[in-house]
Write an enzyme that holds these catalytic residues in place. Structure first.
Site, PDB file in Angstrom:
ATOM      1  N   HIS A 189      -6.004 138.967  60.101  1.00 19.46           N
ATOM      2  CA  HIS A 189      -7.099 139.031  59.125  1.00 19.46           C
ATOM      3  C   HIS A 189      -8.192 138.012  59.376  1.00 19.46           C
ATOM      4  CE1 HIS A 189      -5.598 135.372  57.362  1.00 19.46           C
ATOM      5  NE2 HIS A 189      -6.289 135.486  56.260  1.00 19.46           N
ATOM      6  N   SER A 247     -14.893 131.486  61.517  1.00 25.79           N
ATOM      7  CA  SER A 247     -15.287 130.266  60.815  1.00 25.79           C
ATOM      8  C   SER A 247     -16.815 130.168  60.821  1.00 25.79           C
ATOM      9  CB  SER A 247     -14.679 129.041  61.492  1.00 25.79           C
ATOM     10  OG  SER A 247     -15.213 128.876  62.792  1.00 25.79           O
TER      11      SER A 247
END
Length: 476
Positions: free
Chosen positions: A399, A375
């Site tokens: 992923h 993130s």
């Protein structure tokens, strides 16, 4: 999810034995904290996938899994066409061939910091991002057909990219078997002005520093060095892929019924692989893969051009470019026999281990780079495919971090403006056309990516090579 619902195989492997109409078991790779935090829907969806015709070995769930459309995001399943196997648009996802490309710059953090703000502004100004973003590239009918057939090769032939990239791109930059004629006019129209754009949602472009190296030898082969800079691009086939998914899901509901397939969930709409609808979907999906490969090649070209302005003698070389949402025909060893299977990876990445024939010579001895997006505030990882991944999950791995909260829930908790300011105080510059989009993608809305990749490594899916920390993030 309650771990008591599963049989614990080891500290990062959980199993659901077949029952009722399940044809194979469910196998979930996660540590105890990760599996507790997974939505119950992940269990339900993985079990439903295990009920589909022709499924081979198991319905697999990656450590970053969360609730998706039909299949869980982070789901892997392979189907045998000789055993009534199916192809599922929901098992690929709406953002067909959403994937990650990482480029090596050879620059250091010390090189970037004096121009960090100017570089962030230039990348944001010159790379279209956001909902409905369009570029200066407009495709007529002939160029659309060529792009959908040729992928990254089309982009390079028109001056957007470099031929040396091809060996470092999945499928060498061009997905064979694409059928542009199976892509609707509506899907093509949506893509006419979207080549070379990032899009929105969890798509991004990041300038990152190598913050930690776990495997010095593999990092050296990959070209990763402590405190050096890489650029990572995360995007897919944009409106074209979404339109293909939408249209074929509707058609597959009818096809499944006609084929006598009892769907446990309407969102699992599918078609027999060898059916007319199944073959048309495969042709359209492969064309969308080419669209995504071309799109990332163009974006990589833009990044090279922008970096050349700040660092005239610098060259950016491609580490690897790999897709997440695909269905690929691959040869895998099942019950002692090699079989050609249709491997669905939805929110999961291919992770070929050492000596795989598809890898370029420079990487074959160690395995495929596995690019894991985190993130905005937490960083990302580079892994390498493990030799054990073939038997664990058809050479697949997680992923990304995986969402912990929905976008709606994230909006209730965070302010986009405050996130931008807080990250700036940590030396991470965010550029986005939408503060709402930033709030939806708040770092706290995601799982702990460090825990996810550690679980993937412990499970034998892939090994950690390096951790990357963001310096600049362009968000749609």
């Amino acid at each position: 999810m309650d771990p008591a619902r599963f049989t614990r195989v080891d500290s990062t492997t959980w199993r659901v034995e077949p029952s009722g109409t399940m044809r194979v078991p469910v196998i979930i790779y996660a540590d105890e904290n990760l599996i507790r935090d997974m939505d119950d829907k992940v269990f339900e969806q993985a079990v439903n996938v295990a009920r589909l015709p022709g499924i081979v070995q198991a319905s697999y769930v990656m450590p970053d899994a969360h609730w998706g459309y039909g299949f869980p995001i982070g789901g892997v399943a392979a189907f045998d066409p000789d055993r009534d196997g199916v192809i599922s648009a929901g098992g690929v996802g709406f953002d067909i061939s959403c994937g990650v490309r990482t480029m090596l710059t050879g620059l250091s953090v010390a090189d970037i910091l004096p121009v960090q703000k100017q570089l962030a502004d230039s990348l944001f100004r010159q790379i279209p991002a956001g909902v409905g973003s369009e570029s200066a590239i407009t495709l007529d009918a002939a160029e659309m057909e060529a792009m959908l057939s040729q992928g990254a090769h089309w982009a390079v032939a028109r001056g957007w990219g470099e031929m040396r990239d091809f060996e470092r791109i999945e499928e060498q930059g061009r997905m064979a078997g694409a059928r542009p004629d199976c892509v609707s006019d509506r899907a093509k129209e949506r893509q006419r002005r979207e080549m070379g754009t990032l899009g929105s949602g969890n798509h991004y472009l990041e300038v990152q520093a190598v913050a930690e190296i776990f495997d010095t030898a593999t990092a050296g082969i990959f070209g990763l060095k402590q405190d050096e800079i890489v650029v990572t691009i995360h995007c897919g086939s944009r409106g074209l892929g979404h339109q293909i998914g939408t249209e074929f899901l509707k058609e597959m509901v009818v096809t499944a019924a006609e084929a006598g397939i009892d769907l446990p969930d309407r969102e699992l709409a599918c078609a027999p692989i060898n059916s007319e609808v199944g073959q048309r979907y495969l042709g359209a999906m492969r064309a969308a893969i080419n669209c995504a490969l071309a799109n990332r090649e163009i974006l990589g070209h833009y990044v090279r051009r922008i970096f050349a302005h700040f660092f005239p003698n610098n060259e950016l070389r491609l580490l690897f470019d790999v897709s997440h949402n695909t269905c690929k025909v691959e040869r895998h060893l099942v019950d002692g026999k090699w079989r050609d299977l249709f491997v669905h990876r939805k929110g999961a990445t291919r992770a070929f281990g050492p000596d795989h024939e598809s890898l370029p010579a420079a990487l074959r001895s160690v395995g495929q780079p596995v690019l894991i997006g985190g993130s905005m505030g937490t960083g990302s990882y580079v892994l390498v495919g493990a030799a054990t991944s073939e038997t664990k999950a058809f050479s697949s791995a997680c992923h990304g971090a995986g969402r912990a909260l929905s976008r709606h829930a994230a909006l209730k908790q965070w302010s986009g403006r405050k996130i931008v300011d807080d990250l700036a105080s940590q030396g991470i510059l965010i550029r986005s056309p939408s503060t709402r989009g930033v709030a939806e993608e708040a770092p706290g809305a995601y799982k702990d990516v460090g825990a996810v990749v550690a679980a993937a490594e412990h499970a034998g899916l892939a090994r950690r090579v390096a951790r990357l920390r963001p310096l600049v993030c362009i968000k749609g």
